[in-house]
Scaffold this active site. Structure first.
Site, mmCIF file in Angstrom:
data_model
loop_
_atom_site.group_PDB
_atom_site.id
_atom_site.type_symbol
_atom_site.label_atom_id
_atom_site.label_comp_id
_atom_site.label_asym_id
_atom_site.label_seq_id
_atom_site.Cartn_x
_atom_site.Cartn_y
_atom_site.Cartn_z
ATOM 1 N N HIS A 160 2.624 -0.465 -9.498
ATOM 2 C CA HIS A 160 2.778 -1.591 -8.582
ATOM 3 C C HIS A 160 1.445 -1.889 -7.895
ATOM 4 O O HIS A 160 0.561 -1.028 -7.833
ATOM 5 C CB HIS A 160 3.797 -1.255 -7.469
ATOM 6 N N CYS A 249 7.034 3.062 -0.622
ATOM 7 C CA CYS A 249 8.229 2.681 -1.393
ATOM 8 C C CYS A 249 9.501 3.325 -0.877
ATOM 9 O O CYS A 249 10.589 2.945 -1.276
ATOM 10 C CB CYS A 249 8.019 2.949 -2.863
HETATM 11 C C1 CIR Z 1 10.125 3.479 -10.711
HETATM 12 O O1 CIR Z 1 9.508 3.670 -11.755
HETATM 13 O O2 CIR Z 1 10.633 2.411 -10.450
HETATM 14 C C2 CIR Z 1 10.270 4.630 -9.751
HETATM 15 N N1 CIR Z 1 10.326 5.862 -10.462
HETATM 16 C C3 CIR Z 1 9.154 4.664 -8.749
HETATM 17 C C4 CIR Z 1 9.114 3.467 -7.860
HETATM 18 C C5 CIR Z 1 8.016 3.529 -6.860
HETATM 19 N N2 CIR Z 1 8.009 2.378 -6.042
HETATM 20 C C6 CIR Z 1 6.934 1.965 -5.381
HETATM 21 O O3 CIR Z 1 5.862 2.528 -5.492
HETATM 22 N N3 CIR Z 1 7.074 0.873 -4.634
#
Ligand code: CIR
Length: 260
Positions: A160, A249
């Site tokens: 992201h 997140c």
């Molecule tokens: C994903 O791949 O969607 C999750 N394992 C990690 C999401 C992390 N989100 C973020 O950095 N905003």
């Protein structure tokens, strides 16, 4: 910010989505303990923490930031870029509706909150493997009426936009400039602090009242921040980092506005 919406770690976290990292063993108990400390730190900074119910059938549900983009005037519900995470969004819709009018990103658009950085009325939107052009256009349509400009930022090498960089106040961006190019932020004429080259994932911090919440595991970048006069509150976030989760997140931060 006044309110943080969080969610406990699912006991299926081991089955999380992964894009750039290889799968490693994740200890649910350690991840939840670190997440509790994160929530307590937010609380100790005067933020009201609202906890959503656990979703054990959604491995990535602790990463609530990705499900919604919140500005003072509106909440834009995400349409996740991976099908495995689409079941997380409706429960955020139910909660955020208490605080904001709500709209949604619709198919074929995809957009995840981790790709969005707000700097006043500028919204930087990462064009990543999770957020596509149609999603960013829909976000622009929703936010332009409120005076926001949406600036697209290509993110070819990180999950992201906020994996690569975050806004840390004082007109400054903390960034891994290997993963995001400074040129995309020229319109906001910001200063940049680079992460230490040994700490590629250190570009993610949370601005709190008077200090930055920052991962304990990146001492070299912490020194750079302190040298620039930033005060840090350190939290250990190593366990959920194995799931490609960074600090931002794990919460949706919003301001209390009139009537909420
Ligand atoms: C994903 O791949 O969607 C999750 N394992 C990690 C999401 C992390 N989100 C973020 O950095 N905003």
């Amino acid at each position: 910010m006044d309110i943080a919406i969080i969610r406990p770690v699912s006991n299926s976290i081991q089955d999380c989505a992964l894009t750039h990292l290889s799968r490693a063993q994740i200890c649910h108990r350690t991840a939840q303990r670190q997440h509790d400390a994160y929530a307590q730190t937010l609380q100790s900074c005067g933020i009201e923490v609202i906890e959503l119910s656990t979703m054990h059938d959604q491995p990535d549900a602790v990463f609530v930031e990705d499900t919604v983009v919140v500005v003072d005037e509106l909440a834009v519900l995400a349409r996740m870029g991976v099908a495995s995470r689409r079941g997380e969004v409706d429960s955020m819709a139910a909660c955020i509706g208490d605080f904001r009018d709500v709209v949604r990103i619709e198919s074929p658009g995809t957009l995840e909150g981790g790709d969005i950085i707000q700097v006043d009325k500028s919204i930087f939107a990462g064009r990543s493997s999770r957020s596509n052009g149609a999603g960013i256009e829909q976000l622009r349509d929703h936010l332009t009426p409120f005076g926001y400009s949406v600036i697209r930022v290509p993110i070819p090498g990180a999950l992201h936009l906020k994996t690569a960089c975050t806004y840390i106040g004082r007109n400054t961006m903390l960034a891994n400039t290997e993963w995001v190019s400074q040129e995309h932020f020229e319109s906001a004429s910001m200063s940049f602090i680079d992460v230490h080259p040994d700490e590629l994932f250190a570009g993610n911090a949370i601005v709190l009242d008077g200090c930055l919440l920052f991962p304990k595991q990146y001492p070299k970048t912490a020194t750079r921040l302190r040298d620039q006069g930033f005060e840090l509150r350190l939290v250990d976030s190593t366990e959920l980092e194995k799931a490609e989760g960074s600090l931002t997140c794990k919460s949706v931060l919003l301001r209390r506005t009139t009537g909420t």
